[in-house]
Design a protein around this motif. Structure first.
Motif, PDB file in Angstrom:
ATOM      1  N   LYS A 128      20.827  41.216  39.470  1.00 49.85           N
ATOM      2  CA  LYS A 128      20.788  41.996  40.718  1.00 49.85           C
ATOM      3  C   LYS A 128      22.182  42.386  41.199  1.00 49.85           C
ATOM      4  CE  LYS A 128      16.357  40.168  42.243  1.00 49.85           C
ATOM      5  NZ  LYS A 128      15.693  39.156  43.101  1.00 49.85           N
ATOM      6  N   LYS A 129      23.191  42.056  40.412  1.00 47.71           N
ATOM      7  CA  LYS A 129      24.587  42.382  40.769  1.00 47.71           C
ATOM      8  C   LYS A 129      24.943  41.904  42.172  1.00 47.71           C
ATOM      9  CE  LYS A 129      24.158  46.412  37.827  1.00 47.71           C
ATOM     10  NZ  LYS A 129      24.314  47.826  37.615  1.00 47.71           N
ATOM     11  N   ASP A 383      33.383  31.484  48.762  1.00 51.31           N
ATOM     12  CA  ASP A 383      33.094  32.737  49.473  1.00 51.31           C
ATOM     13  C   ASP A 383      34.049  33.870  49.107  1.00 51.31           C
ATOM     14  OD1 ASP A 383      30.921  31.778  50.884  1.00 51.31           O
ATOM     15  OD2 ASP A 383      32.152  30.996  52.536  1.00 51.31           O
ATOM     16  N   ASP A 384      35.267  33.490  48.797  1.00 56.08           N
ATOM     17  CA  ASP A 384      36.296  34.515  48.553  1.00 56.08           C
ATOM     18  C   ASP A 384      36.368  34.965  47.093  1.00 56.08           C
ATOM     19  OD1 ASP A 384      36.990  34.231  51.237  1.00 56.08           O
ATOM     20  OD2 ASP A 384      38.319  32.544  50.784  1.00 56.08           O
ATOM     21  N   LEU A 385      35.548  34.359  46.231  1.00 55.94           N
ATOM     22  CA  LEU A 385      35.688  34.626  44.794  1.00 55.94           C
ATOM     23  C   LEU A 385      35.594  36.105  44.399  1.00 55.94           C
ATOM     24  CD1 LEU A 385      34.009  31.674  42.863  1.00 55.94           C
ATOM     25  CD2 LEU A 385      36.421  32.257  43.121  1.00 55.94           C
ATOM     26  N   PRO A 386      34.570  36.831  44.872  1.00 59.02           N
ATOM     27  CA  PRO A 386      34.467  38.229  44.405  1.00 59.02           C
ATOM     28  C   PRO A 386      35.717  39.038  44.741  1.00 59.02           C
ATOM     29  CG  PRO A 386      32.444  37.543  45.480  1.00 59.02           C
ATOM     30  CD  PRO A 386      33.441  36.458  45.741  1.00 59.02           C
ATOM     31  N   ALA A 387      36.219  38.881  45.944  1.00 59.94           N
ATOM     32  CA  ALA A 387      37.395  39.656  46.364  1.00 59.94           C
ATOM     33  C   ALA A 387      38.613  39.256  45.542  1.00 59.94           C
ATOM     34  CB  ALA A 387      37.654  39.427  47.852  1.00 59.94           C
ATOM     35  N   GLY A 407      32.078  41.743  37.162  1.00 55.20           N
ATOM     36  CA  GLY A 407      33.238  41.047  37.680  1.00 55.20           C
ATOM     37  C   GLY A 407      33.008  39.551  37.633  1.00 55.20           C
ATOM     38  N   VAL A 408      32.975  38.956  38.806  1.00 57.38           N
ATOM     39  CA  VAL A 408      32.970  37.504  38.947  1.00 57.38           C
ATOM     40  C   VAL A 408      31.721  36.830  38.340  1.00 57.38           C
ATOM     41  CG1 VAL A 408      31.893  37.558  41.231  1.00 57.38           C
ATOM     42  CG2 VAL A 408      33.467  35.680  40.648  1.00 57.38           C
ATOM     43  N   LEU A 409      30.655  37.612  38.146  1.00 55.58           N
ATOM     44  CA  LEU A 409      29.413  37.013  37.629  1.00 55.58           C
ATOM     45  C   LEU A 409      29.261  37.137  36.118  1.00 55.58           C
ATOM     46  CD1 LEU A 409      26.792  38.180  40.301  1.00 55.58           C
ATOM     47  CD2 LEU A 409      27.576  35.840  39.904  1.00 55.58           C
ATOM     48  N   GLN A 410      30.269  37.677  35.426  1.00 61.07           N
ATOM     49  CA  GLN A 410      30.057  37.998  34.012  1.00 61.07           C
ATOM     50  C   GLN A 410      29.887  36.799  33.093  1.00 61.07           C
ATOM     51  OE1 GLN A 410      33.866  39.262  31.706  1.00 61.07           O
ATOM     52  NE2 GLN A 410      34.131  40.019  33.773  1.00 61.07           N
TER      53      GLN A 410
END
Lengths: 506, 506
Positions: A128-129, A383-387, A407-410
């Motif tokens: 779901k990105k 909480d800050d991981l994606p940024a 990105g962060v979920l790959q």
């Protein structure tokens, strides 16, 4: 302590070691089966059976009996009487025993449950990105790891306690040094490559490649590299892997993409590197904990060495290109071996680690390393991981992921709690280059051999110097024994300079 | 005994049962792998790992903990409170526990070693066509079995103690009756067939059949018969088998002979019959001892039912013959479905059991049965086996083996100590015919369904009446529950009469 007690401890320890090793062999087989041909409807039940035997192994390795044996055999007076092989076994079991005993069983159990469910949560989030779906689960996993760090203890940096899991003895201090040197050089090279104006003909890979022919080519290459097909087999899985069940049964998987032949061939060569390591372990270590690679990093060095230092060399393709054209006569009609050799070494910043080229790959690892290090030190919040991820991607690679899936979920790693794992991939590259330097000193005609298809002397060198020892030496002991010095980034930097000067005519 | 004690025993018993069942699942997987694709050089090491986990299972099933649970749960007052499912589990474990506890561990160990080495001796003897090579080993195996008989105890005949291993409750008295009736009728039918002057066109099978096409045809037939390919897979092995790992993973193997298509197709249908049984067990029995067939004989009834009663019927080939011709257009150009249906039912006395036709097959079994019975009663010596074998072959089948390889040495069973095993094969035929009689009463259009390719209602009937129960009922309970009467030879005799009247126009 009487000699009788020691004798008895040795005997019990040997029996436990063999039982654990045999159980692990059957677990590896079941996992191989799950990822290759197990029928869909039996998989979740199979996972339960695997879980039952895994806990048995875990309990055996932490049993009172094991504790007593380790106590007896760790006594300095006794240690002096033991041979190198038994000492190594005691070291390995003791390491695991001491670490695991720190964690209260009920916490460990809760962690096992959490991480076994987390993978599905991660898959949903990735599909779901949407990072927020995975966020709370990831927080719990991070919190557990922080607690484990406290239980394990550390000297300088909290993250050291986790690094040690995958690469015994590895520390933030060492990695900061290695990655610092490597990063500067990589970014410098990347700039020179990008401004060189040279573009290898990568479009040659995007044609239709019959899958049966790709498989046939993989099976043609493997034995030439020294992989013994009577002590292994080649199958298909979603993610390629190698698994050593015993030294006479080391299996490889690869995957075939009809519109890109690189995936299969380099996947096969990479896994072949892992497999040669395990096929080459001293048969006397069979059925013991010593039978396997000494660390993730050293293991990865063997796969990267074969995939990149050997398999992406111009010499390798000078030898194999005519064969490749025989398997794919139409696709490479107007392609020269130079075109091909350059194309397999194309550098191009990209979003996905597993698809990255040899040079930028390490930048992907550094991003993960820095994030994990800061997370474990409490300097960064989940909480800050994606940024932070996107910002580092822009900083290191000059591109920003369009969504979290890219990105962060790959990567799957965090969902199973594999903090400390990523650096092994780059360590593999570093070790491999350092080993390449040594082998080229020992064997000055190394690349002539590659060009003539003489891979067996190379495999023998690796077997003699690395593979045969299995887990007898720590990674640090081994790299010093093989190359005469501690791991450092110089050799990988030199190797990149040499390679890309040629590929991009810098 | 307090309710708390009972509760605790139930819990421990459940855990032991699950652990044993999970371990057995992984053992079955490892054995499947050994017989399908395991690389040659890893096999002997794999066997050691299998040995280690097998002993663990053996020890768990005979552990003090298990003994206590069985004691508690066998108490008549407690039994009355237990549900049918738990009672069945207790019965099964107790049976094994009581029998195995009779044998002194060191004797059992010696027997395991002996039989694990005996197979190689048997192979050598068979290869060299020389019984004397195997003779002394076989004597030891027979002596062990005689001792086991004394340990187990028996009521009427020593051989009963061994029969009970494979078919709980089966006795010499029952078998003498069954085989007596069957033998008379078989020999009568055989004479009528031989003097009928009719010869089905068996030469049609001896053409070249492409192996890929044979495999494709097997995979075409399997799902039509109700085999779920998402809960199984089809592979190749030297001797076809089916193995149920769990109800969602029941695997089949077959073998392809280029010059005889019968081997693959009937092998596949036979193993499919076994597999439908295990795919159909109540999913609630998953991970327990109840998950599997209740006896060798009942298991074999399911494979024989599908192979012979269904798969060799004229109706079956009326449905499938056009498909078969589609897969092999050249081979069957001038063959009619009647020719084909008769040819797959050819009767011809022959030397080798596994190649025997449906009718004479039971005569091969009777020979082995009589020999084993007399051996165990001390009425026959191992030294006399070759002569007795040949004499019985002449008496029952009218042919004398030219050498021991095609005579007394043909079967592997005695080398692993499988005395009492052979009768299951004929029991399978007997059960199958009795079940066929019942199903045709319940479903008068049974053979119309076969002719229309409606196999799913048939599978459902078998699932409903037999498969779902797994090991919940003893074979004797089950056959009475399904058919309303004890096993008897009448139905197989009627079935043969009906079939061969048609095939040979008697």
């Amino acid at each position: 302590m009487s000699q009788g007690d020691v004798q008895k401890a040795l005997e019990t320890f040997g029996q436990l070691d063999q039982k654990i090793s045999h159980f692990k062999e059957l677990l590896s087989l079941a996992n191989w089966d799950l990822h290759t041909g197990a029928p869909k409807k039996g998989r979740s039940l199979r996972s339960k059976a695997i879980g039952t035997l895994s806990s048995e192994v875990f309990q055996l390795s932490l049993s009172t009996e094991m504790g007593k044996c380790l106590d007896t055999l760790s006594d300095p007076d006794i240690q002096a009487q033991l041979d190198e092989v038994v000492r190594a076994k005691v070291r390995l079991y003791k390491r695991h025993y001491n670490k695991s005993k720190q964690i209260p069983p009920e916490e460990y159990q809760a962690y096992v449950v959490l991480t076994s469910q987390a993978q599905d949560v991660w898959i949903e989030a990735k599909t779901k990105k949407d990072f927020s779906i995975f966020r709370e689960t990831l927080k719990k996993i991070v919190d557990f790891n922080k607690k484990f760090i406290d239980y394990y203890g550390y000297k300088d940096h909290p993250y050291d306690a986790l690094l040690d899991e995958y690469e015994p003895g590895l520390t933030v201090q060492t990695l900061d040094q290695l990655f610092g040197d490597l990063r500067t050089k990589t970014i410098d090279l990347l700039e020179r490559i990008q401004s060189s104006g040279n573009h290898p003909r990568t479009e040659i890979f995007h044609q239709r490649f019959d899958i049966k022919q790709q498989e046939a080519f993989s099976l043609f290459v493997l034995p030439k590299l020294g992989y013994d097909l009577e002590a292994g087999r080649l199958d298909v899985s979603a993610h390629p892997f190698a698994t050593g069940l015993n030294t006479g049964d080391v299996r490889i998987t690869t995957r075939y993409m009809e519109n890109d032949m690189r995936s299969a061939i380099f996947g096969t060569i990479h896994e072949c590197g892992h497999a040669l390591y395990e096929q080459g372990v001293n048969p006397e270590f069979e059925g013991t904990i010593l039978c396997g690679g000494t660390s993730m990093g050293i293991h990865e060095s063997q796969s990267r060495f074969l995939e990149n230092m050997v398999g992406r060399s111009f010499e390798f393709w000078t030898y194999f290109f005519d064969d490749l054209k025989r398997f794919f006569p139409e696709q490479f009609q107007d392609v020269s071996v130079e075109d091909f050799g350059r194309a397999v070494n194309t550098v191009e910043p990209s979003l996905i680690r597993v698809e990255a080229d040899e040079l930028t790959y390490n930048l992907h690892i550094m991003i993960r390393y820095e994030i994990e290090k800061e997370l474990m030190a409490g300097e960064l919040e989940v909480d800050d991981l994606p940024a932070v991820w996107n910002q580092k991607m822009e900083e290191y690679l000059g591109i920003t992921p369009p969504d979290d899936a890219q990105g962060v979920l790959q990567d799957v790693h965090w969902s199973f709690g594999g903090f400390g794992y990523f650096p092994s991939y780059s360590l593999g590259n570093l070790y491999a280059a350092q080993i390449l330097h040594t082998i080229r000193q020992d064997m000055p005609d190394f690349y002539e051999k590659v060009q003539n298809g003489e891979f067996l002397p190379i495999r023998e060198w690796l077997r003699e110097n690395i593979h045969q020892y299995g887990k007898l030496y720590t990674p640090n002991e081994l790299i010093k024994k093989v190359t005469g010095e501690e791991l450092n980034a110089k050799y990988l930097i030199d190797y990149f300079e040499e390679k890309y000067s040629k590929v991009y005519q810098l």
